[in-house]
Enzyme design. Structure first.
Site, short mmCIF file in Angstrom:
data_model
loop_
_atom_site.label_atom_id
_atom_site.label_comp_id
_atom_site.label_asym_id
_atom_site.label_seq_id
_atom_site.Cartn_x
_atom_site.Cartn_y
_atom_site.Cartn_z
N HIS A 47 2.25 -0.34 6.24
CA HIS A 47 3.44 -1.08 6.69
C HIS A 47 4.10 -1.87 5.56
CE1 HIS A 47 6.02 -3.87 8.81
NE2 HIS A 47 5.23 -4.88 8.50
N HIS A 71 3.98 -9.48 2.31
CA HIS A 71 4.63 -10.31 3.32
C HIS A 71 3.77 -10.68 4.53
CE1 HIS A 71 5.61 -6.59 5.60
NE2 HIS A 71 5.70 -7.40 6.64
N GLU A 75 -0.31 -14.62 6.85
CA GLU A 75 -0.48 -14.71 8.29
C GLU A 75 -1.66 -13.89 8.80
OE1 GLU A 75 1.10 -16.79 9.98
OE2 GLU A 75 1.03 -16.20 12.10
N ASP A 76 -1.87 -12.73 8.23
CA ASP A 76 -2.82 -11.80 8.83
C ASP A 76 -4.12 -11.60 8.06
OD1 ASP A 76 -0.91 -11.47 10.75
OD2 ASP A 76 -0.15 -9.57 9.97
N ASP A 138 11.33 -5.46 7.17
CA ASP A 138 10.12 -5.54 7.98
C ASP A 138 10.44 -5.09 9.40
OD1 ASP A 138 7.52 -6.37 8.86
OD2 ASP A 138 8.36 -8.31 9.48
N ASP A 258 36.32 10.81 17.08
CA ASP A 258 35.41 9.95 17.84
C ASP A 258 33.99 9.99 17.27
OD1 ASP A 258 37.32 9.13 19.68
OD2 ASP A 258 37.00 10.90 20.93
MN MN Z 1 5.35 -7.11 8.79
#
Ligand code: MN
Length: 727
Positions: A47, A71, A75-76, A138, A258
């Site tokens: 990811h 990133h 947090e993880d 993200d 269109d």
């Molecule tokens: Mn993420």
């Protein structure tokens, strides 16, 4: 994508890239995420790697790519901001932390269903535009892999994307990103509508396939014939934009225009106008569709010439004519805008030039706020205001907006005055923190309160930032101090009345208020507590014939004094007579207790004779006894003689270190009163900003009684230390 591919991609647009940095970040993030997996079963690291890859598509600088790789680590994983700072430097650390904050904010406000505010908050919170760019990438990757997420969450995530992130991308000028986010969301939220539009779009595209390439080549040919070098391409519109147009205008889509738009991309502004001339002289113009955003750019810096002509096959053909730079800005918005302005060097240089990257966001928002649309203007004006604020949340997700530099005290009062007044501690993002902690955007704040605290420490008044908190603190502390004095005054009055054996009643005092020139009973009590009014004056106001008690407790009988005097020369070593202390038979004895500490039954005691005054009783541990060491003739053996049936009180002194907050004195006094101690005198001194030292003269029955009171005091949270004082 592999490590090598990523580095290659960055190097392709940034030859000066710091490969070592990229490689280290790659390895660090991969190790940090370790065996974690995504919903798809892929290693989690796939990811952040894909997010970084998306950002290489925007040709962003090394710090952004590295921060994208990292990133989710704070947090993880076990990674910390400090460690990232140490390994990758402060700039990258700040970016990763910015993303961590946004993630938390997202979780909190999701519960609160405050999604409509989130977009504004994101803008207000991200203090570096690169944080937003990484956040969008993200979200884009999460949307691309949404199928693996449980069905229940899918719709919510898609709606959030459509409500918040797609418009944010659009607002930042990143049309390609916006379109993809919209389409991925649309597919999830309304699969049926998406299917219908997609099917029809495919069919129309298939039907017009030849026409599209015909138009492309005719445009190209005509431009070339006129000496204009151009890149021409047709671009299929997205199902979501077709759907919203259908919804908005309640029309179907039939024509090529269109579903397809054409772009003519050239190498100079001059070439754009030449191309326009060629197009307008080759095909009939559809009236009312010509717009020149090159001479008059849109507020978000979008530049392009728009026109529609009746082209080959009698089809309406929508055209956008622009330079390569304009094209890049139109697609990549802020990203392109930030790093590719004419005459400015590398992306990093560009950002460094803005010593405060925050200025970039400000600039952009300022730019957007010049919008002609008043609604939009208002929105962006609000955003400007938001920069001076911090947004925090209660544990239940309520949004609390505070001025910058506000702390938890301000937060507590913003929630409710009662919460502020009874605040004793807090947790910020689940961790215990001081109440004076300055808050940052996205903090979740849990204020811990105590019923025992009815008023805040007065020192808070200078700590609080908001006027609201300051005013409330002042009000509460004034009331608390007054209450404390009033309580003290009431005890003094009650004791005086008890001694004088007259009845005290509020009603009676009420009648005497005019004589005392006080407005209320509380006023009287507070005045007595402060020492502005004597308790005996109150008694006299209530009972005009009240006579002030004359205390002659330890009057010296002449005979005894003489006896003592006479005894001294004959007993130079030590008085051996055992004199009973206490009991009913003491009336004859001029006895008093150690002036600085007293003595109580249970203490081992000695008497010190003072000619002309009597005997002073000291506990044997009293340091004051040292002063009499050279005068053994003054020492007298004494013993307690207590009559259990008529309890008597004796003086003792304690020292209490109290946490310095209003209400704490009251708590101490209450404990003593509840345990049947009499307070004779209290003196207070401030030992430090946090503690007040109380010296309390008590009257208790005996040592056991005193020990019980001390133990009870020690059990109180506001009491830091209790000690008995021996003169
Ligand atoms: Mn993420």
């Amino acid at each position: 994508m592999r490590q090598y591919d990523l580095v290659e991609k960055v190097r392709s647009y940034n030859p000066d890239t710091n490969e070592d940095l990229l490689n280290r970040a790659y390895v660090y993030a991969m190790k940090a995420h370790g065996a974690q997996t995504r919903a798809s079963g892929d290693p989690y690291f796939s990811h952040p790697l894909e997010v970084a890859a998306i950002l290489t598509g925007l040709k962003l600088d090394d710090a952004t790519i590295v921060a994208a790789l990292l990133h989710d680590t704070i947090e993880d994983t076990e990674a910390t901001r400090a460690e990232i700072d140490q390994v990758f430097g402060h700039e990258i650390g700040a970016l990763v932390e910015g993303l961590t904050k946004l993630k938390r904010l997202e979780l909190v406000s999701r519960e609160a269903k405050q999604a409509e505010n989130l977009r504004k908050l994101l803008l207000a919170i991200a203090d570096d535009v690169r944080v937003l760019l990484i956040k969008l990438a993200d979200r884009l990757h999460n949307m691309r892999t949404l199928e693996f997420v449980p069905a229940a969450s899918r719709r919510r995530i898609a709606e959030e994307t459509l409500d918040i992130y797609a418009p944010l991308a659009g607002r930042m000028g990143m049309q390609e990103m916006r379109e993809e986010l919209e389409d991925l969301s649309f597919r999830t939220i309304d699969p049926e509508a998406y299917g219908v539009v997609k099917q029809r779009l495919d069919a129309l595209a298939e039907k017009n396939r030849n026409l599209i390439s015909e138009i492309e080549s005719q445009l190209q040919k005509n431009l070339q014939k006129n000496g204009v070098v151009a890149h021409v391409y047709g671009r299929r519109k997205k199902p979501f934009s077709i759907w919203t147009k259908m919804e908005r205008k309640s029309v179907g889509f039939e024509q090529l225009s269109d579903i397809f738009g054409f772009r003519i991309v050239l190498d100079s502004v001059e070439a754009c106008y030449r191309a326009l001339g060629v197009v307008h002289t080759t095909w009939p113009v559809v009236p009312g569709r010509f717009k020149d955003y090159i001479s008059t750019p849109k507020q978000n810096d979008y530049r392009s010439i728009h026109t529609t002509v009746i082209g080959p096959g009698n089809q309406r053909v929508e055209l956008q004519i622009r330079t390569e730079e304009m094209d890049r800005i139109a697609e990549f918005g802020i990203a392109a805008h930030a790093f590719y302005k004419d005459g400015i060097g590398s992306p990093t240089e560009m950002l460094n030039r803005e010593s405060n990257a925050f200025a970039w966001l400000r600039h952009t928002i300022g730019m957007l706020s010049e919008s002609a649309n008043p609604e939009e203007f208002l929105e962006h004006t609000k955003l400007e205001l938001f920069h001076d604020q911090v947004f925090c949340f209660t544990p239940r997700g309520k949004l609390i907006a505070l001025p910058r530099h506000a702390n938890v005290i301000d937060f507590a009062y913003a929630v409710h005055t009662d919460v502020g007044n009874s605040a004793v501690g807090c947790k910020i993002n689940g961790k215990f923190a001081p109440l004076s902690s300055e808050l940052t955007n996205g903090d979740e704040v849990e204020v811990l309160t105590s019923d025992a605290q009815s008023a805040p420490p007065s020192a808070w008044e200078s700590l609080a930032v908001t006027g609201r908190a300051r005013a409330a603190i002042r009000r509460a502390t004034r009331t608390a101090v007054r209450d404390q004095y009033a309580g003290l005054g009431r005890r003094i009055i009650e004791r005086l009345f008890a001694r004088a054996k007259i009845e005290y009643a509020d009603d009676k005092l009420k009648g005497a208020l005019p004589r005392l020139a006080r407005a209320s009973i509380e006023d009287v009590m507070a005045s007595v507590g402060r020492g502005e009014l004597k308790a005996s004056d109150v008694a006299r106001a209530m009972y005009p014939d009240y006579k002030e008690e004359r205390v002659a407790r330890y009057g010296l009988k002449k005979g005894l004094a003489d006896k003592l005097k006479a005894a001294q020369p004959h007993h130079p070593a030590r008085a051996t007579a055992v004199i009973p202390v206490g009991g009913t038979g003491r009336a004859d004895l001029p006895i008093k207790f150690a002036p600085n500490g007293g003595a109580v039954p249970g203490d081992r005691i000695v008497g010190i004779v003072t000619p002309g005054e009597g005997i002073t009783i000291y506990p044997i541990q009293a340091p004051a006894l040292k002063d009499f060491e050279d005068e053994p003739e003054r020492w007298l053996d004494v013993r307690w003689d207590i009559d259990e049936t008529t309890p008597q009180r004796f003086p003792a002194r304690i020292r209490v270190d109290n946490v310095n907050e209003p209400g704490s004195l009251a708590q101490v006094a209450t404990v003593i009163a509840e345990h049947d101690g009499n307070i004779d005198n209290i003196s207070m001194s401030r030992r430090s900003p946090d503690f007040t030292e109380l010296t309390i003269d008590l009257e208790v029955y005996d040592l056991k009684h005193l020990s019980a009171i001390i133990a009870q005091l020690r059990a109180k949270a506001v009491v830091a230390r209790v000690e008995r004082v021996n003169g």
